[in-house]
Design an enzyme around this catalytic site. Structure first.
Site, PDB file in Angstrom:
ATOM      1  N   HIS A 179      20.123  25.294 -12.653  1.00 37.70           N
ATOM      2  CA  HIS A 179      20.791  26.607 -13.665  1.00 37.70           C
ATOM      3  C   HIS A 179      20.383  27.745 -13.431  1.00 37.70           C
ATOM      4  O   HIS A 179      19.122  28.047 -13.538  1.00 37.70           O
ATOM      5  CB  HIS A 179      20.907  26.139 -15.044  1.00 37.70           C
ATOM      6  CG  HIS A 179      21.444  24.749 -15.222  1.00 37.70           C
ATOM      7  ND1 HIS A 179      22.834  24.427 -14.948  1.00 37.70           N
ATOM      8  CD2 HIS A 179      20.927  23.957 -15.969  1.00 37.70           C
ATOM      9  CE1 HIS A 179      22.867  22.978 -15.195  1.00 37.70           C
ATOM     10  NE2 HIS A 179      21.813  22.674 -15.997  1.00 37.70           N
ATOM     11  N   GLN A 218      30.229  18.148  -8.631  1.00 38.79           N
ATOM     12  CA  GLN A 218      30.659  16.731  -8.174  1.00 38.79           C
ATOM     13  C   GLN A 218      31.668  17.015  -7.276  1.00 38.79           C
ATOM     14  O   GLN A 218      31.532  16.032  -6.004  1.00 38.79           O
ATOM     15  CB  GLN A 218      31.511  16.141  -9.433  1.00 38.79           C
ATOM     16  CG  GLN A 218      30.562  15.387 -10.374  1.00 38.79           C
ATOM     17  CD  GLN A 218      30.350  16.414 -11.336  1.00 38.79           C
ATOM     18  OE1 GLN A 218      30.421  17.747 -11.423  1.00 38.79           O
ATOM     19  NE2 GLN A 218      30.317  15.955 -12.707  1.00 38.79           N
ATOM     20  N   ASN A 266      21.665  20.133 -10.858  1.00 36.02           N
ATOM     21  CA  ASN A 266      22.147  21.536 -10.779  1.00 36.02           C
ATOM     22  C   ASN A 266      21.222  22.253 -11.467  1.00 36.02           C
ATOM     23  O   ASN A 266      20.694  22.376 -12.578  1.00 36.02           O
ATOM     24  CB  ASN A 266      23.315  21.456 -11.816  1.00 36.02           C
ATOM     25  CG  ASN A 266      24.134  22.920 -11.847  1.00 36.02           C
ATOM     26  OD1 ASN A 266      23.636  23.806 -11.455  1.00 36.02           O
ATOM     27  ND2 ASN A 266      25.449  22.450 -12.381  1.00 36.02           N
ATOM     28  N   LYS A 306       0.878  -1.228  -0.015  1.00 34.11           N
ATOM     29  CA  LYS A 306      -0.127   0.001  -0.069  1.00 34.11           C
ATOM     30  C   LYS A 306       0.903   1.235  -0.038  1.00 34.11           C
ATOM     31  O   LYS A 306       1.709   1.309   0.808  1.00 34.11           O
ATOM     32  CB  LYS A 306      -0.916  -0.028   1.339  1.00 34.11           C
ATOM     33  CG  LYS A 306      -2.032   0.815   1.095  1.00 34.11           C
ATOM     34  CD  LYS A 306      -3.106   0.406   0.309  1.00 34.11           C
ATOM     35  CE  LYS A 306      -4.568   0.423   0.554  1.00 34.11           C
ATOM     36  NZ  LYS A 306      -5.346  -0.242  -0.458  1.00 34.11           N
ATOM     37  N   ARG A 311      30.211  31.681 -10.607  1.00 30.18           N
ATOM     38  CA  ARG A 311      28.771  31.195 -11.000  1.00 30.18           C
ATOM     39  C   ARG A 311      27.953  31.328  -9.880  1.00 30.18           C
ATOM     40  O   ARG A 311      28.338  30.992  -8.823  1.00 30.18           O
ATOM     41  CB  ARG A 311      28.598  30.040 -11.990  1.00 30.18           C
ATOM     42  CG  ARG A 311      29.223  28.780 -11.460  1.00 30.18           C
ATOM     43  CD  ARG A 311      28.973  27.724 -12.250  1.00 30.18           C
ATOM     44  NE  ARG A 311      29.374  26.512 -11.517  1.00 30.18           N
ATOM     45  CZ  ARG A 311      28.904  25.162 -12.054  1.00 30.18           C
ATOM     46  NH1 ARG A 311      28.396  25.049 -13.191  1.00 30.18           N
ATOM     47  NH2 ARG A 311      29.167  23.878 -11.195  1.00 30.18           N
ATOM     48  N   THR A 364      -3.761  -5.518   0.823  1.00 26.69           N
ATOM     49  CA  THR A 364      -3.178  -3.854   1.161  1.00 26.69           C
ATOM     50  C   THR A 364      -3.896  -3.042   1.963  1.00 26.69           C
ATOM     51  O   THR A 364      -3.342  -2.280   2.736  1.00 26.69           O
ATOM     52  CB  THR A 364      -2.845  -3.358  -0.497  1.00 26.69           C
ATOM     53  OG1 THR A 364      -3.828  -3.092  -0.818  1.00 26.69           O
ATOM     54  CG2 THR A 364      -1.846  -4.208  -1.189  1.00 26.69           C
ATOM     55  N   PHE A 378      33.301  26.910 -12.642  1.00 24.30           N
ATOM     56  CA  PHE A 378      33.414  25.589 -13.556  1.00 24.30           C
ATOM     57  C   PHE A 378      34.462  25.771 -14.981  1.00 24.30           C
ATOM     58  O   PHE A 378      33.779  26.491 -15.839  1.00 24.30           O
ATOM     59  CB  PHE A 378      31.705  24.959 -14.009  1.00 24.30           C
ATOM     60  CG  PHE A 378      31.935  23.907 -14.790  1.00 24.30           C
ATOM     61  CD1 PHE A 378      32.313  22.600 -14.050  1.00 24.30           C
ATOM     62  CD2 PHE A 378      31.226  23.740 -15.957  1.00 24.30           C
ATOM     63  CE1 PHE A 378      32.478  21.332 -14.356  1.00 24.30           C
ATOM     64  CE2 PHE A 378      31.228  22.521 -16.556  1.00 24.30           C
ATOM     65  CZ  PHE A 378      31.819  21.347 -15.967  1.00 24.30           C
TER      66      PHE A 378
END
Lengths: 274, 274, 274, 274
Positions: free
Chosen positions: A240, A212, A238, A12, A168, A57, A151
């Protein structure tokens, strides 16, 4: 042609359960969504429609509410109780999985509460015969850093147009699931608080060269903070934030105005272990 | 304390892609949502923030659009092309997963279309070095039987209150994922059509003693119809329809008026194999 | 300081109701979501907590199920029955609004059905004393034209960067609400079918210089097809499809590959009247 | 047959905008979703496809981002600037509506933030020629009282089965929209804080005989706290918490274990004015 029935389970999903403890002057509220799933010797129901070994259930749902009457210590402990009950009492059931989400409420006064929407606490308990495995975690914790994220130096191919970014915005919605190395004598709430805090602090305190790297730092921090944990899996979209080009309107945009995109989004996933 | 980075991957999720083929008088539209995910030798980005081996997720998105220019035969074939490309061209990438959802559009005339909402076709392709595995499927196919379904003779315990049902409404939203035994020379569209049809016909044609039994019959029918498939996984929520008790208003309710519940819902899952 | 209670209403929202008619060999299924809302002389409940004039929302829900037992001709007729019932039987209630959504199901065989997801039929009935007003409509009908749409010659200002488009993809999700000029002797299902068909045909058949022009053409066509209607309101999101720039990858893109954006989206709304 | 084009408007919906102010050591983040809608002399675009008077929705979006560069004081002030700009600079536009939602973020440190999910602040500004009307508000504020709520003495009819409740859980998700009596010299943020606080305190502090009574008390409290406001509209779903009957399992349930239902739900709406 006769086929085989392979891995299977039934249960359930999404039992909405609110428990209110009124014993103290300040009431306490627990708001859970519980899903159960059972597996075992169930070939006959699939092949012959023989329901002899099938606990409905609906009964699983009732069990969730009945067990809640006695008290809920933490969602990890509640999941263990439920999963063990099904395996221990149903002849045909050898494995049970109980997944619980907990919505947070904050007190306004002794009897009034407002719902917090900043994250959901989660737990998944798997009991397989005498074995039990507990995973705790959280989802929906959305974090953003306005700087200290870059990055650069990434691989490039024919389809690469992304310019390197020396500064960023980094934003993500944390989904974390941590596995406990033992299940006896654990202070589940304390681990949740420590892991939660470690994740936030590591996200904030890490100068990020990539999401990462931040992921690893977050996982490492949570394991450092909680010796009870053997590993943690993180799933980090991510989210953005693209700087808007205002030059067509005769304006500069020195990292001020961003467009927050919904999709597509990067998705970084990884497990950090001892 | 230094920890280990375990299983990990990264990619771009939910690239919305519409391709229009205008070469014939009757245009053709393909509406896909594509997610890519790459894995391989990526320890350095996690541990040191060294992005040398990281093809940006932005480049993965660009690749999806660039490959779409050439033409899309089926989502299974498109996924294979994309996944192989990443593994073949990126030194650090050993495994690629491409998951695609296809929204259906039906022609109104040569240049006009209406979106069909009755199901979404899905495919997941995993390429690991020279190996490739393709899963096709569908999701969101909602089926209902107004009779020829019962649920009786089930296990009972302290928490069981469900009465046996000799005639009930059975409804589910089918999520099916079928695995191909080979990937060369497959007519992907034909398999989709045959499997889709087999699932619907088996649901409709099976007198159901339980949703588990119907699940097995559906899986068996799809495998029977498609020799290319080795197994099929079905996830079938039991969308409960509860007969409303109208006796307090002095009315009977001979299987006429139902309350359709959202949650909790039963969830029956299983794999049928050759 | 004492304030005044102004316009107010209360009711039960989203009663999920499925009705199955088994009298013929081929069963018939009606799947509705019904919301009721009542208003009238209700100052005392707001100011003093005096519930004397308040028919519980639970009773409103029960009424929906009780009335469904007798039969549902169309959602417009069912809404009228319900709304008149509340106004006619409750002393304190002068106005009732009933809003109904109908999900479509298509027969597979006599007793099996698959849900259609291509649109939802809607109706809103307002009864105010002896007056009644009925609005029918549909929502979620998503249409796309692959050509025969342009957008040029528009106003430009400092913030305008959009280039004129001589040939673009036009896509929208139609939300239409049509008002009936009379409520006696109307064939509600026939009007729905004719208006639905007229909207699709007008979208497909109109060479579009703007979505506004298409909106007007759609409204005009629906009114032309249905003399029972006095006006129609259309809400048309412009579901943008942006041509992807493939030149960085050395590719052209002659109206082939598009990115389908979620938001922001244009939103064009208007009422067409006789 | 030629029809008339009645009330109409067009605009850009859901522009996602994040603004970061880095001037102080502690950065500040504003996360808005902005929708614009323009109306005026637009018959020609509907009837003839003449776009001369149509400022593209794309330009409206650009305007939102361009204006954000200068700074955003509050969403009410930002909406006023934008709406006035469109009416003042576009010949064909006489009326502009700007609706803004603000997502809250809480600082973790000077450059890190976590998103708050407990409510969304909203504002709608309507400018019609020289007139301007500002509505502020909030949505998604979910409140619960574990006691001090009853519902008794209500009207009963044939369909009433609800028993009177002397002590029940009361929960709602507040959607509040307050109208300002003037727009010059208003401290928008202060009004938001005071109204927000008044709504929470009135919900908590009112012994509730019905959700209608609580609605009025909440509206009264907000108007009392904010002399700038002339009226407030509240839309309060009654988020039902049903006590689970545990007697079949041999258990009592003295207001401890509840099932939290999704739908149907009661919906109480009303305006409180001076």
């Amino acid at each position: 042609m006769l086929m085989r029935i392979g891995a299977n389970s039934y249960g359930k999903s999404e039992c909405r359960l609110v428990r209110i403890d009124r014993r103290a002057r300040a009431h306490r509220i627990q708001d859970l969504t519980v899903s159960t799933s059972l597996a075992g010797s169930l070939d006959k129901v699939h092949l012959d429609g023989d329901n002899t070994g099938v606990l409905p259930t609906d009964s699983q749902k009732n069990t969730v509410y009945g067990f809640a009457r006695r008290g809920i210590d933490s969602i990890e402990a509640f999941g263990l109780e439920l999963a063990r009950h099904f395996v221990d009492t149903q002849h045909s059931i050898h494995r049970a999985t109980v997944a619980i989400e907990q919505t947070m409420w904050h007190p306004v006064d002794d009897i009034s509460f407002r719902r917090g929407g900043e994250l959901t606490r989660i737990a998944t308990v798997r009991v397989d015969g005498p074995q039990a495995e507990v995973t705790g975690g959280l989802t929906g914790l959305t974090l953003l850093k306005s700087t200290d994220s870059e990055f650069q130096g990434f691989a490039r191919d024919r389809f690469t147009t992304l310019p390197p970014a020396a500064d960023r915005v980094l934003a993500t919605s944390v989904d974390a699931r941590w596995r406990f190395g033992r299940i006896e004598g654990v202070d589940w709430d304390k681990v949740f608080d420590l892991a939660h805090q470690a994740l936030v602090q590591a996200f904030a305190g890490t100068y990020s060269r990539s999401l990462q790297q931040t992921l690893y730092a977050m996982g490492e921090a949570a394991l450092d903070a909680c010796p009870e944990l053997t590993e943690i899996h993180l799933s980090l979209p991510n989210k953005h934030h693209f700087l808007v080009d205002l030059t067509p309107f005769g304006m500069d945009n020195p990292d001020v105005v961003y467009y927050a995109a919904d999709r597509p989004y990067g998705l970084i996933e990884g497990t950090v272990s001892r």
